[in-house]
Design a protein around this motif. Structure first.
Motif, short mmCIF file in Angstrom:
data_model
loop_
_atom_site.label_atom_id
_atom_site.label_comp_id
_atom_site.label_asym_id
_atom_site.label_seq_id
_atom_site.Cartn_x
_atom_site.Cartn_y
_atom_site.Cartn_z
N SER A 2 -4.53 8.52 -5.54
CA SER A 2 -5.17 9.62 -6.28
C SER A 2 -6.67 9.65 -6.03
O SER A 2 -7.29 8.65 -5.65
CB SER A 2 -4.91 9.46 -7.78
OG SER A 2 -3.55 9.57 -8.07
N VAL A 3 -7.25 10.80 -6.29
CA VAL A 3 -8.70 10.96 -6.23
C VAL A 3 -9.23 11.04 -7.65
O VAL A 3 -8.67 11.75 -8.50
CB VAL A 3 -9.07 12.23 -5.44
CG1 VAL A 3 -10.57 12.51 -5.54
CG2 VAL A 3 -8.66 12.09 -3.98
N ARG A 5 -12.97 11.38 -10.05
CA ARG A 5 -14.32 11.90 -9.96
C ARG A 5 -15.26 10.92 -10.66
O ARG A 5 -15.14 10.68 -11.86
CB ARG A 5 -14.41 13.31 -10.55
CG ARG A 5 -13.46 14.29 -9.87
CD ARG A 5 -13.85 15.73 -10.07
NE ARG A 5 -15.08 16.07 -9.37
CZ ARG A 5 -15.15 16.50 -8.10
NH1 ARG A 5 -14.05 16.62 -7.40
NH2 ARG A 5 -16.32 16.79 -7.56
N GLU A 50 -18.56 12.73 -8.27
CA GLU A 50 -18.26 12.74 -6.84
C GLU A 50 -16.82 12.29 -6.63
O GLU A 50 -16.38 11.30 -7.21
CB GLU A 50 -19.20 11.79 -6.09
CG GLU A 50 -20.66 12.20 -6.14
CD GLU A 50 -20.91 13.53 -5.44
OE1 GLU A 50 -20.20 13.82 -4.45
OE2 GLU A 50 -21.80 14.27 -5.89
N PRO A 51 -16.04 13.01 -5.80
CA PRO A 51 -14.66 12.61 -5.57
C PRO A 51 -14.58 11.29 -4.81
O PRO A 51 -15.35 11.06 -3.87
CB PRO A 51 -14.10 13.77 -4.74
CG PRO A 51 -15.28 14.40 -4.09
CD PRO A 51 -16.41 14.22 -5.04
N GLU A 53 -11.42 8.23 -3.68
CA GLU A 53 -10.06 7.73 -3.78
C GLU A 53 -10.04 6.47 -4.63
O GLU A 53 -10.99 5.68 -4.63
CB GLU A 53 -9.49 7.45 -2.39
CG GLU A 53 -9.20 8.70 -1.59
CD GLU A 53 -8.38 8.41 -0.34
OE1 GLU A 53 -8.12 7.22 -0.06
OE2 GLU A 53 -8.01 9.38 0.35
N GLN A 79 -8.85 12.17 -16.74
CA GLN A 79 -8.68 12.36 -15.29
C GLN A 79 -7.28 11.98 -14.86
O GLN A 79 -6.78 10.90 -15.23
CB GLN A 79 -9.71 11.55 -14.52
CG GLN A 79 -11.13 12.03 -14.71
CD GLN A 79 -12.01 11.73 -13.51
OE1 GLN A 79 -11.54 11.53 -12.40
NE2 GLN A 79 -13.31 11.70 -13.75
#
Length: 215
Positions: A2-3, A5, A50-51, A53, A79
């Motif tokens: 998953s990403v 933030r 900021e995205p 992983e 999230q």
């Protein structure tokens, strides 16, 4: 993977909870579902971040070489990738703390972590936001924090502790709003209450000041 933030990832001294004083890696996720009057991480709560992983966040946490890590925000549990992040940290052998405002159902997350749940007082402007089922999810390793801006906040929190039997389920912390609530007054209120709880001063602010980031 998953990403998530991310607002920031850094190594510092744990400033709060029963773990205060310990070296700790902080993974601060961006965004929040509340807008508390005394928020001291508004730069993260109101940011898209900021995205990153989950695997990259884990690698960065491991590279900072501390056995303790805290996932925080903003409100980290809103999230979608938060559950995967928490599990990855635990699977890597890191002692993992999760600081949350308690509005999200804790049953969705790995219970090997220790949850520091901030129940919002009236002075925050967000009282009543706590997810009801989370009272039943509290365990002895968890901690419940009340941020107190006035004597009325303290009395409200003390009454809730007694009504819900919170000190029998988890460690209870009372934290003064930085720059507003007098430490000695809060200590007096706590002593007079007879509650099984503890003062929770923000050690990082005492060391580096109230405006510093990344500490």
């Amino acid at each position: 993977m998953s990403v998530i933030r991310v607002s920031e990832i850094f190594l510092s001294i744990q400033g709060e909870s029963t773990h205060a004083g310990r070296p700790c890696v902080f993974i601060r996720l961006a965004g929040c579902n509340l807008d508390c009057a005394y928020c001291d991480t508004g730069y993260a709560a109101k940011s898209a971040g900021e995205p990153m992983e989950v695997s990259a966040a884990l690698d960065k946490a491991l590279a900072l070489r501390a056995p303790l890590v805290e996932v925080t925000g903003g409100e980290p549990l809103i999230q979608p990738g938060a559950a995967e992040l928490i599990k990855a940290l635990l699977d890597a052998g890191l002692e993992t703390l999760v600081e949350t405002n308690g509005t999200v159902d804790l049953s969705r997350f790995d219970r090997r972590a220790k949850y520091i749940v901030d129940i919002k007082t009236p002075g925050s402007g967000s009282a009543g936001s706590f997810h009801e089922a989370n009272y039943g999810m509290l365990r002895p390793g968890d901690e419940v924090k009340f941020v107190v801006s006035s004597r009325e906040d303290f009395q409200w929190a003390a009454a809730l502790c007694r009504e819900r039997g919170i000190p029998d389920k988890a460690i209870v912390l009372f934290s003064p709003v930085w720059g507003k609530t007098d430490f000695a007054e809060l200590a007096d209120w706590l002593l007079a209450s007879g509650l099984n709880a503890r003062m929770n001063l923000q050690l990082h602010k005492i060391i580096w000041g109230g405006e510093a980031k990344g500490v």
